[in-house]
Design a protein around this motif. Sequence first.
Motif, PDB file in Angstrom:
ATOM      1  N   LYS A 137       0.820  -1.178  -0.164  1.00  0.00           N
ATOM      2  CA  LYS A 137      -0.069   0.095  -0.098  1.00  0.00           C
ATOM      3  C   LYS A 137       1.047   1.186  -0.120  1.00  0.00           C
ATOM      4  O   LYS A 137       1.829   1.277   1.151  1.00  0.00           O
ATOM      5  CB  LYS A 137      -1.015   0.054   1.139  1.00  0.00           C
ATOM      6  CG  LYS A 137      -1.895   1.238   1.197  1.00  0.00           C
ATOM      7  CD  LYS A 137      -2.820   1.224   2.421  1.00  0.00           C
ATOM      8  CE  LYS A 137      -3.593   2.566   2.795  1.00  0.00           C
ATOM      9  NZ  LYS A 137      -4.555   2.562   1.417  1.00  0.00           N
ATOM     10  N   ASP A 190       0.623  -4.568   4.041  1.00  0.00           N
ATOM     11  CA  ASP A 190      -0.660  -4.277   4.657  1.00  0.00           C
ATOM     12  C   ASP A 190      -1.025  -6.054   4.732  1.00  0.00           C
ATOM     13  O   ASP A 190      -1.661  -6.616   3.899  1.00  0.00           O
ATOM     14  CB  ASP A 190      -1.710  -3.743   3.607  1.00  0.00           C
ATOM     15  CG  ASP A 190      -3.122  -3.445   4.318  1.00  0.00           C
ATOM     16  OD1 ASP A 190      -3.146  -3.916   5.350  1.00  0.00           O
ATOM     17  OD2 ASP A 190      -3.974  -3.012   3.514  1.00  0.00           O
ATOM     18  N   LEU A 227       1.697  -1.794   8.228  1.00  0.00           N
ATOM     19  CA  LEU A 227       0.586  -1.342   8.840  1.00  0.00           C
ATOM     20  C   LEU A 227      -0.207  -1.946   9.830  1.00  0.00           C
ATOM     21  O   LEU A 227      -1.067  -1.402  10.474  1.00  0.00           O
ATOM     22  CB  LEU A 227      -0.755  -1.072   7.638  1.00  0.00           C
ATOM     23  CG  LEU A 227      -0.253  -0.017   6.379  1.00  0.00           C
ATOM     24  CD1 LEU A 227      -1.242  -0.326   5.446  1.00  0.00           C
ATOM     25  CD2 LEU A 227      -0.013   1.218   6.835  1.00  0.00           C
TER      26      LEU A 227
END
Length: 360
Positions: A246, A255, A278
């Motif tokens: 991402k 991600d 993330l």
Amino acid sequence: MASTMLRSRILSIASRTNKPNRRFFCSNKESTISSQSITSDQSAAAGEAPAQAVGGSENKAWNFFMYGIAGALTGATAFAGYASYAYSLDEVEEKTKALRESVNYTAGNDASNVEKYQGLLYSTAMTVPAKAVELYLDMRRLLEEHVKGFTEPASEKLLPDLHPAEQHVFTLVLDLNETIIYSDWKRDRGWRTFKRPGVDDFLQHVGRFYEIVVYSDQLSMYVDPVVERLDTNHFIRYRLSRSATKYQDGKHYRDLSKLNRDPGKILYVSGHAFENSLQPENSVPIKAFKTDEMGEVPLDTALLDLIPFLEYVARNSPSDIRKVLASYERKDVGKEFLERSKDYQRRMQEQRQQGRIWHR
């Protein structure tokens, strides 16, 4: 003879008396011509002045019209830019819903003719701004879909479904550069890739317990050949490259929510675990791997130190690995686990010596 002389005198006298009159008429003619030319020039100038006045008013009107169009376009562009920055697409659609629906406004059947006429004028007047908003929404939707292809992972499910017989298996996600390898470039020799010490034994050992996935922010043209040479025994099941990351704030993030796996059974091992993921709650930090200034591979046991912890997790199968990792408070999990194990063994030995624990 006498008559002839008399006649000549009369003609001479008449000619003398007519010369002033001739000069008078000539001067009058010149003055008349001059006055006519002046009059004609004045009339021409008087005719040109209104023409110039009309032309000037037309130029002013045209300039005003052009400036008005330029100002309207500038204002519309500024508003579109502000709306794109301040509001999401859904928020813009919600805020402009009434404006876009005003085009379809109609007065009721019981309304008067005046009210119906006013409704017709209102819907007609709102057609242009409503269509402009519709055009803006279509263009922004198309642009965001195009940008999404570069910023979002290539798929909502980056990995295929896990086999029913392996639902209990944990997924071990490994970063590539500065985690299990290190790539270095120098002008005199170009690119060189170094394996981290112990990586072969590490993959062979944990490959029996884990589903291993390499997740890198490098292009696939770099990831695939490196993994092929690194993992000749094919312990690594899947490879994810830059298209699976991402892109956010100028950086490619891993991600883990797109892996199609239970979040409570994912471990992400990286030398920069908390910076490029993330989901930091799934991160297992280790020391970043690099060569020294001379290009020599230093002594490094980070991967081997991590094996006891990974084996413990695989054998005990905690319900949520994120709670286990949170107890380490972002420390080096491998070393911390060994310290805790030594402390636990020492306490157990003390209890045995004190007779609190019986053993055969």
